[in-house]
Write an enzyme that holds these catalytic residues in place. Structure first.
Site, short mmCIF file in Angstrom:
data_model
loop_
_atom_site.label_atom_id
_atom_site.label_comp_id
_atom_site.label_asym_id
_atom_site.label_seq_id
_atom_site.Cartn_x
_atom_site.Cartn_y
_atom_site.Cartn_z
CE LYS A 129 -4.40 -1.75 1.30
NZ LYS A 129 -5.66 -1.57 1.94
CE LYS A 214 -5.89 -8.54 -1.17
NZ LYS A 214 -7.04 -8.31 -0.35
CE LYS A 217 -13.31 -3.90 1.23
NZ LYS A 217 -12.66 -3.42 2.43
P1 ATP Z 1 -8.37 -3.25 0.06
O1 ATP Z 1 -8.17 -3.54 -1.39
O2 ATP Z 1 -8.98 -1.90 0.32
O3 ATP Z 1 -7.15 -3.55 0.89
P2 ATP Z 1 -9.58 -5.79 0.50
O4 ATP Z 1 -10.32 -6.17 -0.72
O5 ATP Z 1 -8.26 -6.44 0.73
O6 ATP Z 1 -9.48 -4.21 0.58
P3 ATP Z 1 -10.35 -5.94 3.28
O7 ATP Z 1 -11.38 -5.07 3.92
O8 ATP Z 1 -8.92 -5.60 3.55
O9 ATP Z 1 -10.57 -6.05 1.71
O10 ATP Z 1 -10.58 -7.44 3.71
C1 ATP Z 1 -11.74 -7.94 4.34
C2 ATP Z 1 -11.64 -9.44 4.45
O11 ATP Z 1 -11.73 -10.03 3.14
C3 ATP Z 1 -10.33 -9.96 5.03
O12 ATP Z 1 -10.60 -11.06 5.88
C4 ATP Z 1 -9.53 -10.41 3.85
O13 ATP Z 1 -8.61 -11.42 4.16
C5 ATP Z 1 -10.64 -10.92 2.94
N1 ATP Z 1 -10.25 -10.83 1.53
C6 ATP Z 1 -9.89 -9.71 0.87
N2 ATP Z 1 -9.61 -9.99 -0.42
C7 ATP Z 1 -9.79 -11.35 -0.55
C8 ATP Z 1 -9.65 -12.25 -1.66
N3 ATP Z 1 -9.30 -11.81 -2.85
N4 ATP Z 1 -9.92 -13.55 -1.45
C9 ATP Z 1 -10.30 -14.00 -0.23
N5 ATP Z 1 -10.44 -13.20 0.84
C10 ATP Z 1 -10.20 -11.89 0.69
#
Ligand code: ATP
Ligand code: LTN
Length: 347
Positions: A129, A214, A217
């Site tokens: 990040k 991965k 969001k």
């Molecule tokens: P950002 O991109 O803003 O970092 P993010 O998509 O990683 O957001 P988070 O709010 O950080 O989302 O994660 C919420 C939950 O979703 C966490 O438990 C994280 O491990 C899970 N998670 C996030 N992305 C994935 C993915 N691609 N596959 C499985 N689990 C995920």
């Protein structure tokens, strides 16, 4: 609006010491995607009856990168509605907003004081990040973010933390912080364990546009993520355009990351076993595979989407349940904060 959705109250949660405690959270930093659902939210729902659960909306984590204040407030409420729409029940799970429980921040500071900078500098999420930003201008919040996460977890003396694979390193850090605190100030914290890939979870769902990254969001490419609230037609369009391997039909022996991701998504949303899913797709065209995956994803999200729309019609009731959740959570987190203050000789 009938209000039926709000009938159960947090009061009915059985506070029994012998039930393992679960805590987890998601940032209200944008539209949730299928990875968040399959890696976190759905396993929370499927496991909730077995545990005493605390699920928070981690708004203080979200502000480690700039959030529009008005939008953040809206997204916080929307995430609460999604938690319930996904099937979290207030008789098993306390749902609350992190910033409403002040003890998280206090604990976070106390834990920061025993956390070496070297541990934080190694966190891959921080490295990703902060990216190419000069160290001089990286926000400190992004750097100490994992200590706040440790505080979230340790405040409830959680036994288990259900998360996606990307959070494993943060969980290890939490255990290290707890171990160090216990050594320096005396036995205080339980050591939490990650629950990754349990009960039908898709621990790491990859991006549709690039299956080596991965699903995330904050990725702005419109073809990257299936958002939980995307209309069915949009979900279908995104999946039909997903990147696959060269060739035109599925070869399970030599499947590349794109095909593997699609089949794993199918498996996670339908609950099919590995053998059944993979065998049934062998030899079919990529087009046919995508149609089947898209139909399965749309069908699995439909009930959640309907329930979400219904819940969002009652913002006052949503706010009331968050207030009630914060009250319940505070009782527990405050006790831990008091214990930690006492151990450290504060107050
Ligand atoms: P950002 O991109 O803003 O970092 P993010 O998509 O990683 O957001 P988070 O709010 O950080 O989302 O994660 C919420 C939950 O979703 C966490 O438990 C994280 O491990 C899970 N998670 C996030 N992305 C994935 C993915 N691609 N596959 C499985 N689990 C995920
Ligand atoms: N860091 C996590 C979100 C998060 C969390 C938590 C997860 C904050 N506090 C406590 C589990 C337990 C993330 O980026 N997904």
């Amino acid at each position: 609006m009938s209000g039926i959705a709000f009938k159960p109250t947090h009061d009915k949660i059985a506070v029994m010491a012998d039930i393992p405690v679960v805590l987890s959270g998601i940032q209200p930093s944008g539209g949730l995607h299928l990875g968040n659902y399959l890696g976190a939210l759905r396993p929370w729902v499927l496991g909730q009856e077995k545990y005493r659960n605390y699920f928070c909306i981690v708004d203080l984590h979200a502000i480690t990168v700039y959030q529009d204040p008005k939008l953040l407030r809206e997204q916080t409420r929307q995430l609460a509605a999604l938690y319930i729409a996904a099937g979290l029940e207030l008789k098993h799970s306390t749902i609350f907003v992190q910033s409403h429980v002040r003890a998280h921040v206090e604990l976070s500071w106390m834990l920061t004081c025993i956390t070496p900078m070297g541990w934080l500098g190694r966190m891959t999420q921080f490295k990703d990040k902060s990216g190419n930003t000069e160290a001089e201008s990286v926000q400190t919040g992004l750097y100490i973010y994992p200590v706040l996460m440790a505080a979230d977890i340790l405040a409830y003396q959680a036994d288990f933390v259900p998360v996606g694979e990307d959070q494993r390193q943060h969980l290890e850090l939490t255990r290290d912080i707890a171990t160090r605190f216990n050594r320096v100030y005396g036995e205080t914290f339980k050591l939490p364990r990650p629950l990754i890939g349990h009960i039908g979870a898709g621990a790491k769902i990859m991006g549709l546009d690039d299956p080596t990254k991965k699903m995330s969001k904050s990725d702005t490419n419109p073809g990257h993520a299936i958002r939980l609230l995307d209309p069915p037609e949009q979900i279908k369009r995104k999946i039909m355009r997903a990147q696959t391997d060269s060739g035109s039909a599925v070869d399970v022996q030599n499947a590349g990351p794109g095909v593997t991701n699609l089949i794993e998504i199918y498996r996670a949303v339908t609950g099919a076993t590995k053998e059944t899913a993979w065998d049934s797709f062998n030899g079919i065209t990529y087009g046919a595979l995508k149609t089947k995956v898209a139909d399965a994803v749309v069908a699995s999200l439909e009930p959640l989407q309907n329930r979400y729309a219904e819940l969002m019609m009652s913002p006052t009731e949503l706010d009331a349940l968050l207030k009630e959740g914060a009250g319940k959570a505070s009782e527990v987190a405050e006790k831990t904060a008091a214990l930690v203050r006492n151990r450290m000789g504060i107050g």
